[in-house]
Design a protein around this motif. Structure first.
Motif, mmCIF file in Angstrom:
data_model
loop_
_atom_site.group_PDB
_atom_site.id
_atom_site.type_symbol
_atom_site.label_atom_id
_atom_site.label_comp_id
_atom_site.label_asym_id
_atom_site.label_seq_id
_atom_site.Cartn_x
_atom_site.Cartn_y
_atom_site.Cartn_z
ATOM 1 N N GLU A 228 0.850 -1.188 0.000
ATOM 2 C CA GLU A 228 0.000 0.000 0.000
ATOM 3 C C GLU A 228 0.884 1.236 0.000
ATOM 4 N N GLN A 229 0.659 2.105 -0.960
ATOM 5 C CA GLN A 229 1.433 3.341 -1.062
ATOM 6 C C GLN A 229 0.517 4.538 -0.837
ATOM 7 N N SER A 230 0.983 5.480 -0.029
ATOM 8 C CA SER A 230 0.211 6.682 0.296
ATOM 9 C C SER A 230 0.905 7.908 -0.271
ATOM 10 N N ASP A 231 0.100 8.834 -0.720
ATOM 11 C CA ASP A 231 0.602 10.074 -1.316
ATOM 12 C C ASP A 231 0.007 11.249 -0.538
ATOM 13 N N ASP A 232 0.865 11.952 0.215
ATOM 14 C CA ASP A 232 0.418 13.069 1.051
ATOM 15 C C ASP A 232 0.764 14.426 0.447
ATOM 16 N N THR A 262 -6.793 15.064 1.443
ATOM 17 C CA THR A 262 -6.331 13.970 2.295
ATOM 18 C C THR A 262 -5.399 13.044 1.516
ATOM 19 N N THR A 263 -4.977 11.986 2.188
ATOM 20 C CA THR A 263 -4.055 11.029 1.589
ATOM 21 C C THR A 263 -4.694 10.332 0.393
ATOM 22 N N LYS A 264 -3.933 10.199 -0.667
ATOM 23 C CA LYS A 264 -4.332 9.380 -1.804
ATOM 24 C C LYS A 264 -3.635 8.036 -1.648
ATOM 25 N N ALA A 265 -4.405 6.969 -1.542
ATOM 26 C CA ALA A 265 -3.837 5.647 -1.280
ATOM 27 C C ALA A 265 -4.101 4.711 -2.455
ATOM 28 N N THR A 266 -3.131 3.885 -2.753
ATOM 29 C CA THR A 266 -3.295 2.894 -3.813
ATOM 30 C C THR A 266 -2.494 1.653 -3.457
ATOM 31 N N LYS A 286 -9.043 8.717 -3.065
ATOM 32 C CA LYS A 286 -9.064 9.316 -1.733
ATOM 33 C C LYS A 286 -9.829 8.466 -0.722
ATOM 34 N N HIS A 288 -10.689 5.406 1.788
ATOM 35 C CA HIS A 288 -9.859 4.629 2.706
ATOM 36 C C HIS A 288 -9.590 3.238 2.135
#
Length: 745
Positions: A228-232, A262-266, A286, A288
């Motif tokens: 899981e990668q998060s982009d802040d 907010t965080t973009k998660a993929t 965006k 969860h």
């Protein structure tokens, strides 16, 4: 029935519970009898300083359980002398021998490494990889310890591949030259046979520290890793200025408020042989992510998530080779509050096992194909907290409160359905399991109201029997008299909903007396049958001290808490500082009605959300409480984390700003007439100290009295930063409650 009889009628002695059959809802709690001979005493004779000391009276909790691939050995982190530094220990299921593997605590620097080793995993031929101070180390079979990957910082999340040949881990970016507010996260893989040096290969991750990998999972064949990668990068940075250590400090954080980006998660998958990385996009990046996982054959990937308000649960399944996405499962519930969903692949990749509350209670379902109606496996007016899949035998292992609301017991059930089987025996309490790879044994973190946490080993072929591995409390623990703890049930005075509370009585409780009461620490999920009630907060000793000084301590399972079904917690929707504080008042009314409590001597306290409830209770219910203490109080929900919108709703609509102001103590404090103390750390990035200043500025203008305890440089968890600070704050609390509650004229 007198009030002692009423309290004890819901309990049974621990010795009886250990030898009895499975307990029913009426078989609560396990009151603790005084250990002293002769007349009963109120409780422990220890002071705050003696309860909270460097060499812990209750010992050091065994943590970080990790099984070797063969399922014969479990590693754990522990200190058998009660000091905070945890070294590595092992326990052999085959021999029953417990062995200390490292002795680094002798040479540690307590200020820098007071918690000791953070994680340990078994490698090949008796070798162990572990992290200390954010650095990776290898312990050889002969006991030699060597630092490795010394060019990497903040190493974490160690995981050995299923075939045992490679070690994966996350580290911070190699060089953080831009002075950013986060170290980021890069994924590395290292051959387990490598000797020393910086031998790891970077397989995924971005150079920008605001784009980071937070978690990953090996594929079953060890050929790929899902992560899981998060982009802040779109999120705001905020400066938290404060004075400490003789000067101005700045705690700069990435911190979104409701309505902010907010965080973009993929989720991505890296194929190790080629190094190819593919990312799998959802309709809204965006949203969860709550779960993800590769199928056992590595061909499919599920991603379980929800919208920001946790109202719509969606599970997408991707074809790993092509990236094609299908909507496997979707359910929307307009007043849903808690994202307690969990998902895993069914045995033989035959669809998914889904933990969901679609029938109003968190239970297990099997869904074989996209869009198919899921088949319910478990049911009842109780809830499942977590589960694991034994694919080889077609079994599901899970923890649940089927026996009673405050319990977490261990069970299993066939995926095909049928009767559930309890594995954890008859004794009440809380179990947190780590299963061996073959599911033949369970490393079990176990505790109850009278027993600090210990490591037990359960043989799944012999349900109900366990071997105790650790004994953590110091000898003096067993010479003290501790509180008599039990559970009571009562209806809400507002809508009649059944409520449950944990009640701590002095051991010499006199039914002819009415006692001063402390409600708290108040929070959601505050009622657990385990030592201290709430594991996340070190207030066990404070509670015991209060009881020993002649108080009763009450913890109420307020609406919004886990374990009593969706209808029970949905009434908390958009109701911070309303339904929750009514539940607390219902507990007070119950104690007064049954003759436990002196209605003029009731105190309340809590921290964070508990601080919000404390201030709201004083503001909206003057006279119910003689005094309240609000630690790090979340007074302004405009500054909450965006995820809290699943309760308070989005910051838009025709009812704004009135809706947010109604849920914010900052705007409701005019009614405070009773004694208030606020405790807050100036460095707090979760609940801003500036919000406390805004609150007290208004109180000063309105000439409302209060006491403020400022902790310079303290974080949100102000009771956990360090012992001197915790002891100082707890003593201030004792003095405040003694003056305004216990000795009130």
């Amino acid at each position: 029935m007198n009030k002692v009889g009423l309290f004890r009628s819901v309990g049974v002695a621990l010795a009886l519970a250990l030898s009895s059959t499975a307990a029913s809802a009426q078989d609560r709690p396990a009151p603790h009898a005084p250990v002293h001979g002769g007349a009963k005493v109120a409780g422990t004779s220890l002071s705050i300083d003696e309860l909270y000391r460097t060499k812990s009276l209750i010992g050091t909790t065994p943590e970080g359980y990790s099984w070797a691939a063969d399922g014969d050995t479990v590693l754990f982190l522990w200190n058998d002398e009660g000091y905070s530094f945890r070294d590595i220990w092992s326990y052999s299921v085959r021999t029953g021998k417990k062995t200390r593997l490292t002795f680094l605590g002798r040479d540690s620097k307590p200020e820098a490494e007071q918690k000791g080793i953070a994680q340990a995993v078994a490698l090949d031929r008796g070798r162990v990889a572990f992290t200390l101070g954010g650095q990776l180390h290898i312990r050889e079979a002969n006991g030699t310890v060597t630092p490795v990957e010394t060019d990497k910082q903040a190493v974490r999340k160690l995981a050995v591949s299923p075939d045992g040949t490679r070690l994966a881990f996350i580290s911070g970016n190699p060089v953080d030259t831009r002075n950013r507010v986060t170290l980021g996260g890069v994924l590395w893989v290292r051959d387990v046979t490598a000797k020393g040096g910086n031998a790891a290969r970077r397989v995924a991750g971005d150079d920008d520290p605001k784009v980071y990998i937070g978690d990953f999972q090996w594929s079953a064949d060890g050929k790929a890793i899902a992560f899981e990668q998060s982009d802040d990068r779109a999120m705001p940075e905020r400066d938290i200025y404060y004075y400490a250590k003789g000067g101005l400090q700045n705690n700069r954080v990435i911190r979104a408020f409701p309505g902010d980006e907010t965080t973009k998660a993929t989720v991505g998958v890296v194929t190790l042989a080629s190094g190819d990385v593919r990312f799998f996009e959802r309709p809204n990046a965006k949203d969860h992510i709550w779960d993800y996982g590769l199928s056992n054959d590595g061909k499919r990937l599920f991603v379980s998530g929800s919208d920001m308000e946790a109202k719509e649960h969606s599970i997408y399944v991707f074809d790993v080779a092509s990236g094609t996405r299908e909507t496997f499962y979707q359910l929307r519930e307009a007043k849903h509050l808690r994202p307690d969903w969990k998902v895993a692949w069914a045995p033989r990749d035959d669809g998914l096992i889904i933990l969901t509350d679609r029938d109003g209670w968190l239970h297990l379902y099997h869904q074989r194909a996209a869009g198919e109606a899921p088949r319910q496996i478990t049911s009842g007016r109780w809830e499942i907290e977590s589960f694991a899949v034994d694919g080889k035998r077609g079994q599901l292992y899970f923890t649940a409160n089927e026996s009673y609301i405050p319990d977490r017991q261990l069970y299993r059930v066939p995926v095909a359905g049928g009767a559930i089987e309890r594995l954890s025996g008859a004794a009440a309490g809380t179990h947190q399991p780590v299963y061996s790879p073959d599911f033949r044994h369970i490393a079990d973190w176990y505790s109850n109201d009278t027993t600090p946490p210990e490591l037990f080993l359960i043989d799944t072929a012999k349900p109900g029997k366990a071997v105790q591995v650790t004994k953590s409390p110091q000898p003096e623990f067993y010479t003290q008299t501790w509180a008599n703890i039990g559970y009571v049930e009562f209806p809400s005075h507002v809508d009649g909903t059944n409520l449950v509370a944990r009640l701590s009585l002095p051991a010499n409780y006199d039914p002819a007396k009415r006692y001063p009461v402390i409600v708290g620490s108040v929070y959601s999920d505050a009622v657990r049958n385990q030592w201290g009630g709430r594991r996340a907060h070190p207030t066990w000793g404070l509670d015991q001290y209060f009881v020993a000084q002649g108080y009763i301590v009450l913890n109420v399972n307020i609406r919004g808490s886990w374990g009593q079904g969706r209808d029970h917690n949905q009434t908390q929707y958009q109701s911070y500082g309303e339904t929750d504080i009514n539940d607390l008042e219902s507990g007070v009314r119950y104690l007064v009605e049954k003759g436990y409590a002196d209605p003029r001597r009731i105190g309340i306290w809590g921290s964070s959300y508990g601080g919000l409830m404390t201030i709201m209770s004083l503001a909206k219910k003057p006279g119910v409480y003689a005094a309240g203490i609000a630690g790090a109080p979340a007074t302004n929900v405009w500054h909450a984390y965006p995820s809290q919108m699943w309760i308070m709703g989005p910051p838009d609509g025709a009812d704004m700003p009135a809706r947010y102001e109604a849920q914010s103590a900052l705007y409701q404090a005019k009614g405070i007439k009773d004694a208030l103390m606020i405790i807050h750390g100036t460095r707090d990035p979760v609940v801003l100290y500036s919000d406390t200043i805004a609150l007290i500025e208004g109180m000063i203008q309105r000439e409302q009295m209060f006491e403020l305890v400022t902790l310079p440089g303290a974080n949100h968890a102000w009771a956990s930063d360090n012992l001197p600070q915790a002891r100082f704050a707890f003593k201030k609390m004792v003095d405040f409650f003694d003056r305004n509650v216990k000795n009130r004229e």
